[in-house]
Design an enzyme around this catalytic site. Structure first.
Site, PDB file in Angstrom:
ATOM      1  N   GLU A 112       1.201  -6.971  11.203  1.00 53.24           N
ATOM      2  CA  GLU A 112       0.776  -6.659   9.833  1.00 53.24           C
ATOM      3  C   GLU A 112       1.883  -6.017   9.006  1.00 53.24           C
ATOM      4  OE1 GLU A 112      -2.639  -4.174  10.887  1.00 53.24           O
ATOM      5  OE2 GLU A 112      -1.626  -2.459  10.021  1.00 53.24           O
TER       6      GLU A 112
ATOM      7  N   HIS B   8      -2.675   0.866  16.479  1.00 54.57           N
ATOM      8  CA  HIS B   8      -1.921   1.289  15.290  1.00 54.57           C
ATOM      9  C   HIS B   8      -0.551   1.884  15.618  1.00 54.57           C
ATOM     10  CE1 HIS B   8      -2.142   2.259  10.872  1.00 54.57           C
ATOM     11  NE2 HIS B   8      -2.778   1.120  10.947  1.00 54.57           N
TER      12      HIS B   8
ATOM     13  N   HIS C 180     -14.847  -4.381  10.567  1.00 56.58           N
ATOM     14  CA  HIS C 180     -14.434  -3.077  11.109  1.00 56.58           C
ATOM     15  C   HIS C 180     -15.636  -2.167  11.315  1.00 56.58           C
ATOM     16  CE1 HIS C 180     -10.009  -2.721   9.650  1.00 56.58           C
ATOM     17  NE2 HIS C 180     -10.269  -3.923  10.064  1.00 56.58           N
TER      18      HIS C 180
ATOM     19  N   ASP D 118      -6.433  -3.291   1.279  1.00 55.62           N
ATOM     20  CA  ASP D 118      -5.254  -3.249   0.405  1.00 55.62           C
ATOM     21  C   ASP D 118      -4.661  -4.642   0.178  1.00 55.62           C
ATOM     22  OD1 ASP D 118      -4.804  -2.375   3.257  1.00 55.62           O
ATOM     23  OD2 ASP D 118      -2.715  -2.768   2.748  1.00 55.62           O
TER      24      ASP D 118
ATOM     25  N   TRP E  99       1.855   6.716  12.223  1.00 54.18           N
ATOM     26  CA  TRP E  99       0.459   6.753  11.774  1.00 54.18           C
ATOM     27  C   TRP E  99      -0.244   5.485  12.192  1.00 54.18           C
ATOM     28  CZ3 TRP E  99      -1.879   3.540   7.940  1.00 54.18           C
ATOM     29  CH2 TRP E  99      -3.271   3.792   7.823  1.00 54.18           C
TER      30      TRP E  99
ATOM     31  N   HIS F 224      -3.728 -10.236   8.951  1.00 53.65           N
ATOM     32  CA  HIS F 224      -4.184  -8.944   8.445  1.00 53.65           C
ATOM     33  C   HIS F 224      -5.037  -9.179   7.195  1.00 53.65           C
ATOM     34  CE1 HIS F 224      -2.693  -4.819   6.745  1.00 53.65           C
ATOM     35  NE2 HIS F 224      -3.785  -4.648   7.439  1.00 53.65           N
TER      36      HIS F 224
ATOM     37  N   ARG G 174       0.073 -11.559  13.335  1.00 55.40           N
ATOM     38  CA  ARG G 174      -0.809 -11.069  12.269  1.00 55.40           C
ATOM     39  C   ARG G 174      -0.131 -10.958  10.904  1.00 55.40           C
ATOM     40  NH1 ARG G 174      -2.984  -6.698  12.007  1.00 55.40           N
ATOM     41  NH2 ARG G 174      -4.953  -7.533  11.298  1.00 55.40           N
TER      42      ARG G 174
ATOM     43  N   ASP H   2      -7.557  -1.604  17.547  1.00 55.97           N
ATOM     44  CA  ASP H   2      -6.237  -1.411  16.928  1.00 55.97           C
ATOM     45  C   ASP H   2      -5.657  -0.089  17.413  1.00 55.97           C
ATOM     46  OD1 ASP H   2      -4.028  -1.308  15.282  1.00 55.97           O
ATOM     47  OD2 ASP H   2      -5.140  -1.736  13.422  1.00 55.97           O
TER      48      ASP H   2
ATOM     49  N   GLU I 104      -8.887 -11.185   9.792  1.00 57.27           N
ATOM     50  CA  GLU I 104      -9.500  -9.869   9.528  1.00 57.27           C
ATOM     51  C   GLU I 104     -10.162  -9.897   8.150  1.00 57.27           C
ATOM     52  OE1 GLU I 104      -6.654  -6.681   9.079  1.00 57.27           O
ATOM     53  OE2 GLU I 104      -8.093  -5.171   9.744  1.00 57.27           O
TER      54      GLU I 104
ATOM     55  N   ASN J 151       0.816  -1.218   0.000  1.00 54.22           N
ATOM     56  CA  ASN J 151       0.000   0.000   0.000  1.00 54.22           C
ATOM     57  C   ASN J 151       0.854   1.275   0.000  1.00 54.22           C
ATOM     58  OD1 ASN J 151      -2.402   1.389   0.028  1.00 54.22           O
ATOM     59  ND2 ASN J 151      -3.008   0.777   2.112  1.00 54.22           N
TER      60      ASN J 151
ATOM     61  N   ARG K 164     -14.097  -5.296  15.170  1.00 56.73           N
ATOM     62  CA  ARG K 164     -13.109  -4.319  15.614  1.00 56.73           C
ATOM     63  C   ARG K 164     -13.804  -2.971  15.714  1.00 56.73           C
ATOM     64  NH1 ARG K 164      -7.964  -1.803  12.260  1.00 56.73           N
ATOM     65  NH2 ARG K 164      -9.503  -0.194  11.784  1.00 56.73           N
TER      66      ARG K 164
END
Ligand code: EZ4
Ligand code: CO
Length: 403
Positions: free
Chosen positions: A263, A213, A122, A317, A403, A313, A284, A211, A340, A37, A147
């Site tokens: 992931e 992240h 999600h 994407d 991020w 994961h 994951r 998550d 997921e 991605n 999630r």
């Protein structure tokens, strides 16, 4: 069976995908997902310019040998670009082998260890009440595991909150990444309120996941894990960035909230300490980024010894080619935990017709020979690549943050 041809198909049916197609002298073709991605064209070039010339004329049946040839043969080991390219070759060769034997891939991986594969969707919303409504929508679709992410009061945008309630896509087309603003303090104060509200609304039986992240330090993640314990999450994902594996040790000492990570990992070496020290509960890693079916099985086998389960994961994407491969892996591997599943857009599903199905919160890869997924090349050609980036994240004072 010899490889006679191979090509890379880059398309953007709603979002960008990179797909490798390998053709053999027996007229059988196989597919592999190579999507990274926001950095898609680097993998496309790695395949086209460096790997495809080596594949032509090779024995398509020698999957392990080809994996080692591309991994050891590069000299430059690991890294997401290299490993996504190797993953695509590996996946396509497993597809070819299963098709040539006339069986769905999971039959070559030891057969089904379960009837179907538990997946999570999600749910997200700008506010807690919007997220409550989104979780209710997922329950109506039959999901048993969800999630939940929510916008944080005082922050204009945050990770995981979709543009629509049932669809989340972080990559944005354009000349530069979108910039988000972040406050760990606001997040840590807010997240337990979301899960308190969700348990009050939906009771104790549904599986809830979250998550973080990669945004916290270990001691911050420990606090979050502790505060979430009354709401017994299925897992807390990516509490800290995974590069420092021993960072999980501190979190582990403080909380019984199960931890998941992987992931962005691309080899077993990224997971080794985490698994062997039992610092995590779910690994994951994915077929597309961590070396294909061949390497993912080695990770799962290591994890099995240490009571760590898989939780691949499966965001948008990861193309339907990866999704199909993941479902064959999930159905067969003994220490499967959860998968997921973010639904793809209709455009994506039309370009990649597939035999996998969803019903009542579970998925099955189907019984078509191979992966059970194909690519409609004529349709794919109508959706050319469009440059897109994942967002970046800054603290309120402007400092770059994960991020
Ligand atoms: O940010 O797939 O668990 N899912 C995720 C995803 C990832 C994207 C990155 O490409 O964290 O939303
Ligand atoms: Co994640």
């Amino acid at each position: 069976m010899k490889i006679t041809d191979a090509k890379v198909i880059v398309c953007s049916p709603g979002r960008n995908f990179v797909t490798l197609k390998i053709v053999t002298d027996e007229g059988i073709h196989g597919l592999g997902d190579a999507t990274l991605n926001g950095r898609e064209l680097a993998v496309a070039s790695y395949l086209t310019d460096h790997l495809i010339p080596l594949l032509i004329g090779r024995d398509a049946d020698r999957i392990e040998d080809t994996w080692q040839y591309l991994y050891k043969g590069a000299y430059w080991r690991r890294g997401p670009v290299t490993m996504s390219a190797i993953s695509a070759v590996d996946t396509a060769l497993w597809d070819i082998k299963a098709k040539s034997l006339g069986v769905p891939l999971y039959q070559l991986l030891g057969g089904a260890s379960r009837d179907s594969v538990l997946v999570y969707g999600h749910a997200s919303g700008a506010t807690i009440e919007d997220t409550v409504a989104a979780v209710a929508d997922y329950l109506k679709l039959g999901y048993k595991a969800i999630r939940a992410q929510s916008g944080i009061p005082g922050l204009a945008s945050t990770y995981g909150v979709g543009r629509g309630k049932m669809y989340y896509e972080p990559a944005e087309e354009g000349g530069a990444p979108v910039e988000n603003l972040w406050s760990t303090e606001k997040y840590l104060n807010f997240a337990p309120q979301l899960f308190a509200r969700l348990r009050k609304e939906f009771g104790e039986d549904i599986h809830l996941l979250h998550d973080a992240h990669h945004r916290l330090t270990p001691i911050e993640a420990a606090r979050l894990g502790k505060n979430l314990e009354p709401f017994h999450l299925f897992w807390l994902e990516d509490p800290v960035a995974g590069e420092l594996q021993e960072g999980f040790h501190l979190i582990r000492q403080h909380t019984t909230t199960p931890l998941a990570v992987g992931e962005v990992f691309d080899t077993i070496y990224d997971c080794q300490q985490l698994i062997q020290n039992q610092w995590i509960d779910y690994i994951r890693t994915t077929v597309v980024h961590a070396g294909g079916i061949t390497h993912l099985r080695k990770i799962a086998n290591l994890a099995e010894i240490y009571h760590v389960r898989t939780g691949c994961h499966g965001a948008t994407d990861l193309s339907p080619v990866c999704m199909a491969a993941a479902l064959h892996f999930d159905l067969s591997v003994h220490n499967f935990g959860i998968q997921e599943y973010m639904r793809h857009s209709d455009q994506t599903d039309q370009v990649f017709p597939h035999s996998y199905t969803f019903a009542e919160g579970f998925m099955h890869p189907g019984d078509a020979p191979g992966l059970g997924v194909d690519i409609n090349e004529a349709l794919a050609a109508k959706y050319p690549y469009r440059r897109a980036y994942l967002p970046i994240n800054r603290k309120l004072d402007g400092t770059m943050h994960s991020w």
